[in-house]
Design a protein around this motif. Sequence first.
Motif, PDB file in Angstrom:
ATOM      1  N   ALA B 334      -5.378  18.699  15.285  1.00  0.00           N
ATOM      2  CA  ALA B 334      -4.958  17.373  15.743  1.00  0.00           C
ATOM      3  C   ALA B 334      -5.505  16.307  14.806  1.00  0.00           C
ATOM      4  N   VAL B 335      -6.633  16.573  14.177  1.00  0.00           N
ATOM      5  CA  VAL B 335      -7.246  15.603  13.268  1.00  0.00           C
ATOM      6  C   VAL B 335      -6.618  15.690  11.873  1.00  0.00           C
ATOM      7  N   CYS B 336      -6.446  16.928  11.345  1.00  0.00           N
ATOM      8  CA  CYS B 336      -6.043  17.034   9.943  1.00  0.00           C
ATOM      9  C   CYS B 336      -4.583  17.440   9.746  1.00  0.00           C
ATOM     10  N   ASN B 337      -3.940  17.862  10.825  1.00  0.00           N
ATOM     11  CA  ASN B 337      -2.536  18.272  10.752  1.00  0.00           C
ATOM     12  C   ASN B 337      -2.272  19.216   9.575  1.00  0.00           C
ATOM     13  N   ASN B 338      -3.041  20.274   9.543  1.00  0.00           N
ATOM     14  CA  ASN B 338      -2.931  21.227   8.448  1.00  0.00           C
ATOM     15  C   ASN B 338      -3.217  22.624   8.997  1.00  0.00           C
ATOM     16  N   PRO B 339      -2.257  23.161   9.800  1.00  0.00           N
ATOM     17  CA  PRO B 339      -2.516  24.390  10.546  1.00  0.00           C
ATOM     18  C   PRO B 339      -2.961  25.560   9.677  1.00  0.00           C
ATOM     19  N   LYS B 340      -2.371  25.686   8.532  1.00  0.00           N
ATOM     20  CA  LYS B 340      -2.697  26.802   7.648  1.00  0.00           C
ATOM     21  C   LYS B 340      -4.177  26.749   7.247  1.00  0.00           C
ATOM     22  N   GLU B 341      -4.592  25.553   6.825  1.00  0.00           N
ATOM     23  CA  GLU B 341      -5.983  25.369   6.421  1.00  0.00           C
ATOM     24  C   GLU B 341      -6.922  25.642   7.600  1.00  0.00           C
ATOM     25  N   VAL B 342      -6.596  25.059   8.751  1.00  0.00           N
ATOM     26  CA  VAL B 342      -7.477  25.221   9.919  1.00  0.00           C
ATOM     27  C   VAL B 342      -7.594  26.703  10.252  1.00  0.00           C
ATOM     28  N   SER B 343      -6.456  27.393  10.273  1.00  0.00           N
ATOM     29  CA  SER B 343      -6.465  28.809  10.580  1.00  0.00           C
ATOM     30  C   SER B 343      -7.345  29.563   9.581  1.00  0.00           C
ATOM     31  N   ASN B 344      -7.192  29.235   8.293  1.00  0.00           N
ATOM     32  CA  ASN B 344      -8.015  29.919   7.289  1.00  0.00           C
ATOM     33  C   ASN B 344      -9.507  29.652   7.480  1.00  0.00           C
ATOM     34  N   TRP B 345      -9.825  28.393   7.725  1.00  0.00           N
ATOM     35  CA  TRP B 345     -11.237  28.058   7.940  1.00  0.00           C
ATOM     36  C   TRP B 345     -11.808  28.824   9.132  1.00  0.00           C
ATOM     37  N   ILE B 346     -11.005  28.922  10.215  1.00  0.00           N
ATOM     38  CA  ILE B 346     -11.501  29.640  11.394  1.00  0.00           C
ATOM     39  C   ILE B 346     -11.650  31.122  11.069  1.00  0.00           C
ATOM     40  N   MET B 347     -10.583  31.709  10.522  1.00  0.00           N
ATOM     41  CA  MET B 347     -10.580  33.143  10.272  1.00  0.00           C
ATOM     42  C   MET B 347     -11.691  33.559   9.319  1.00  0.00           C
ATOM     43  N   VAL B 348     -11.909  32.752   8.267  1.00  0.00           N
ATOM     44  CA  VAL B 348     -12.863  33.163   7.255  1.00  0.00           C
ATOM     45  C   VAL B 348     -14.264  32.602   7.523  1.00  0.00           C
ATOM     46  N   GLU B 349     -14.331  31.278   7.615  1.00  0.00           N
ATOM     47  CA  GLU B 349     -15.663  30.675   7.634  1.00  0.00           C
ATOM     48  C   GLU B 349     -16.311  30.662   9.019  1.00  0.00           C
ATOM     49  N   GLY B 372     -11.641  19.475  11.549  1.00  0.00           N
ATOM     50  CA  GLY B 372     -10.492  18.761  11.000  1.00  0.00           C
ATOM     51  C   GLY B 372     -10.949  17.684  10.029  1.00  0.00           C
ATOM     52  N   VAL B 373     -11.993  16.975  10.382  1.00  0.00           N
ATOM     53  CA  VAL B 373     -12.543  15.925   9.511  1.00  0.00           C
ATOM     54  C   VAL B 373     -12.985  16.547   8.184  1.00  0.00           C
ATOM     55  N   LEU B 374     -13.676  17.670   8.276  1.00  0.00           N
ATOM     56  CA  LEU B 374     -14.200  18.332   7.074  1.00  0.00           C
ATOM     57  C   LEU B 374     -13.048  18.772   6.153  1.00  0.00           C
ATOM     58  N   ILE B 375     -12.012  19.331   6.774  1.00  0.00           N
ATOM     59  CA  ILE B 375     -10.856  19.778   5.985  1.00  0.00           C
ATOM     60  C   ILE B 375     -10.235  18.583   5.249  1.00  0.00           C
ATOM     61  N   ASN B 376     -10.158  17.445   5.936  1.00  0.00           N
ATOM     62  CA  ASN B 376      -9.650  16.237   5.281  1.00  0.00           C
ATOM     63  C   ASN B 376     -10.548  15.799   4.123  1.00  0.00           C
ATOM     64  N   LEU B 377     -11.846  15.898   4.326  1.00  0.00           N
ATOM     65  CA  LEU B 377     -12.787  15.475   3.281  1.00  0.00           C
ATOM     66  C   LEU B 377     -12.617  16.332   2.025  1.00  0.00           C
ATOM     67  N   VAL B 378     -12.370  17.635   2.257  1.00  0.00           N
ATOM     68  CA  VAL B 378     -12.163  18.528   1.116  1.00  0.00           C
ATOM     69  C   VAL B 378     -10.863  18.157   0.410  1.00  0.00           C
ATOM     70  N   LYS B 379      -9.831  17.970   1.241  1.00  0.00           N
ATOM     71  CA  LYS B 379      -8.513  17.671   0.690  1.00  0.00           C
ATOM     72  C   LYS B 379      -8.541  16.369  -0.121  1.00  0.00           C
ATOM     73  N   ASN B 380      -9.305  15.405   0.361  1.00  0.00           N
ATOM     74  CA  ASN B 380      -9.338  14.109  -0.307  1.00  0.00           C
ATOM     75  C   ASN B 380     -10.344  14.049  -1.447  1.00  0.00           C
ATOM     76  N   GLY B 381     -10.922  15.189  -1.775  1.00  0.00           N
ATOM     77  CA  GLY B 381     -11.819  15.241  -2.911  1.00  0.00           C
ATOM     78  C   GLY B 381     -13.160  14.583  -2.664  1.00  0.00           C
ATOM     79  N   VAL B 382     -13.501  14.352  -1.416  1.00  0.00           N
ATOM     80  CA  VAL B 382     -14.792  13.729  -1.131  1.00  0.00           C
ATOM     81  C   VAL B 382     -15.908  14.752  -1.293  1.00  0.00           C
ATOM     82  N   VAL B 383     -15.608  15.981  -0.894  1.00  0.00           N
ATOM     83  CA  VAL B 383     -16.643  17.009  -1.010  1.00  0.00           C
ATOM     84  C   VAL B 383     -16.006  18.258  -1.632  1.00  0.00           C
TER      85      VAL B 383
END
Lengths: 490, 478
Positions: B334-349, B372-383
């Motif tokens: 709901a925060v990052c609107n990136n289901p694939k990424e969220v699923s990967n983060w859950i499954m792996v990390e 979701g916030v963290l995924i956005n931060l990665v996507k936006n090159g913040v971290v």
Amino acid sequence: MELTSLSALELGKKIKSGEVGVVEATKASLENIEKYDSTYNCYVTVCKEEALKRAEEVQKLISDDTLTSPLAGVPVGVKDNMCTKGIQTSCGSKMLSNFKPTYTSTAVQKLEDAGAVILGKLNMDEFAMGSTSETSFFGATKNPWNIDRVPGGSSGGSAAAVAAEEAFCTLGSDTGGSIRQPAAFCGVTGLKPTYGAVSRYGLVAYASSLDQIGPMGKNVEDVAEVFSTIMGHDPKDSTSVKQDAKKFVLDNNIKGMKIGIPTNYFRKGLDPEVKESILASAKVLEGMGAVVEEFEMPALDYAIPAYYIIACAEASSNLSRYDGIKYGYSAENFDGLVDLYFKSRSEGFGEEVKRRCLIGAFVLSSGYYDAYYKKALQVKAVIKKSFDDAFEKYDVILTPTAPTTALKMGENLSDPLKMYLGDIYTVSVNLAGLPGLVVPCGFDKEGLPIGMQLIGKPFGEDTLLNAGFAFQSTTDYHTKKPVLKSGKEA
Amino acid sequence: MEFETVMGLEVHVELSTKTKIFCSCTTEFGGDPNTHVCEVCTGMPGTLPVLNEQVVEYAIRTGLATNCEITQYNKFDRKNYFYPDLPKAYQVSQLYLPICRNGHIDIEVNGVKKSIGIHEIHMEEDAGKLIHDPWDDCTLVDYNRCGVPLLEIVSEPDFRSGEEVIAYLTKLKQILQYIDVSDCKMEQGSMRADVNLSVRPFGQDEYGTRTEMKNINSFKAIARAIEGERARQIELITEGKKVVQETRRWDDNKGSSFAMRSKENAQDYRYFPEPDLVPIEISDEWIERVRKSLPELPTEKKERYMKEYKLPEYDVDIITGTKALVKIFEEANAVCNNPKEVSNWIMVEVLRLASETNTDPDDISFDPKNLGVLINLVKNGVVNRNTAKEEVLAKMFSDNVEPEQYIKDNNLQMVSDDSLVRDIVTSVIAANPNSIEQYKEGNEKVVKFLMGQSMKQLKGKANPAVVTKVLEEELAKL
């Protein structure tokens, strides 16, 4: 006139006006208990100190107008199967002879809240099983009209205490006639309310679908006031009906009231003197403008077996919790869990209780349920239906309360079947969940009281009370008093 | 001879209502013995039960979620037996008119779909607990659990293998957790299963004589108990002996079962209608209201995730299999609107951290929104992604930190400043003349080494794309 001879409402008025003090009234009752109870054995527990302390508190609350109930300051007694916090509640049994509840039953609490002063706990047949008050572990109660006679039961202590003026009014409980039959035997007025009218919370269960708490007193007005005080919905009792408590304005105009008399209640087995007295009472009511008519109610003939099956079945389950482990009597020497159960229950229960638990366990056993319990429920439905039909035509049904007047002590104890048959006129009222009012209506040759039973529609207590009030406004049976004997005299 | 195993299950589930079924005592697990009790649940003389309506609501919810018919006029009955953990000497249960009937749960084992029938679901009260005190050689009773509401879910004898049983229990647990009626914690006894098992030669229509194994408290133990009991019965029959209808207790430590009581000694419970409770009448409106309030159930959710998010079935199975993971997935997405990424983060990390720290998914405590916030931060090159995984998520997992704040406080932002990167890169080039020599000789592998050295100098905080670009530029200058 002695203070203790007043009715509850007469006393209440005098207390309100300041003519009589609550402590004074309480002391008068306690003095009568001291004087007569060694003869009649109405009380299992007398709460002398608690009562006197409470009387002082109530007096203050009346004086500052906090308590305004007509029963404020009136000393009363409570049957020993209603839980009273911190006060032994024995059910007349060895099993609970050391049991002090941690809470107070709703009906008793309502009486206390109205300002009634609890004098003590009244004797009864063990676990309310019996109709003579002889099966109590604490000894038999005696009939104030004749100490060789039983007071009836199971609320024998509640009835005898009113007759012996050891309480202004009392609470009893009625599963198959336990308020009405002792009221008839002791010449007092007793009401078994509609099932669900009074909360059963805190009433130690005998047969849950039939048990009902009700008032006993010197006249219909007292009984109406106590009923009005204890009735009403209780969120702690799912079977209590959602209706508010109401005040009864009694009216002795019964002109046009239709009264039915079931003829099959007047055939074999009914003592001729009782029969005559009930029929004469019908004439009295007729004389006041009521329309009396005879009719047949054949379904009533099956009431006794159906009642004993249902009551014993429920009792066998309700009384299983007394296992010697958590509270109550516990056998001292035992070998393992089963032996503890076996010995505690064998030693803690009396004969009649064991008999009913065995009957109950039997009728519920696998393979017998349909033949007995299920059949009994069907009979119950048929009886209910035939009352419904009768009430299409009649406002009230008039019957005897018991086949005889008070029996001799010991007469029925040896013959349980005979005792069961004595409940013939009362049990159908419980099966149908109806209200039943018993008022004194005569005396036999030996001077023993006779009571008539008025049966009403569900929640038709007001009609019953009016009929009873009308009867008592033209008769004086309810004002007659036995000659009381102190311990020495007896 | 080949034998077929036939099984039926009786599953007891403790409902997660706040208060007990017939009084207002708390249902909370634990607590000092006999502190969550009152006159009613200890069966003191004169007390009466008052039904907790939430229990009925939960039962209806369960019935609807398992495709049952709801009995609109139902009653309670008394089941009578003596035991010290049962203070009234009867259990208030439902025999004649249970609240739910004729349902089913669909399962899948090795790609084969099967529907398991639910015979009935009824409401009842739990009993207390007996605790043996070996020191004083006596048994003590704790009534805290007395009156905790239970559902007993009785299946039809539709199971033919242990795998089917486990698949059913897994699915049942998922459903009950999804609809929020029970936490289904087997180790705390809030879900308990009794297995009825018989064997018969393949092709035979009649059932064999069955035994019942009671209160097995983990899925693994159930699988072992089934295997053990099946083998025992087959051995008896093969030896020409008879299976005795009886209740057996499975001892998971010993890996064998022993008889508790036979049918001859079976209790006669003397059931009859509970006179202290009035019949329950359930209106059409009530059922519809509950039906509307039901959340999306596991099967529907799985199908939607695959269709809507195009996620692989394996991942969806795992995420939708646990309500806690669904919550993480949905709130993070709901925060990052990136289901694939969220699923990967859950499954792996997330699941890696859970397994490393031995944490049950139900007990994962970070705020799912922060994933979701963290995924956005990665996507936006913040971290940097690695920093996000290794440092930030780990800290979220252990201490539920806010990712943005944590990155700021610990100076983990990615370095995207070209001049700073260039300074580092040139210093790395200057410090590694040998490598430069090799590079000039055409050894491309050296670039990776120089890249690694630069990243190390930048403490992993630089954007790798930027470092690569700068390094390539600097090397081109040589």
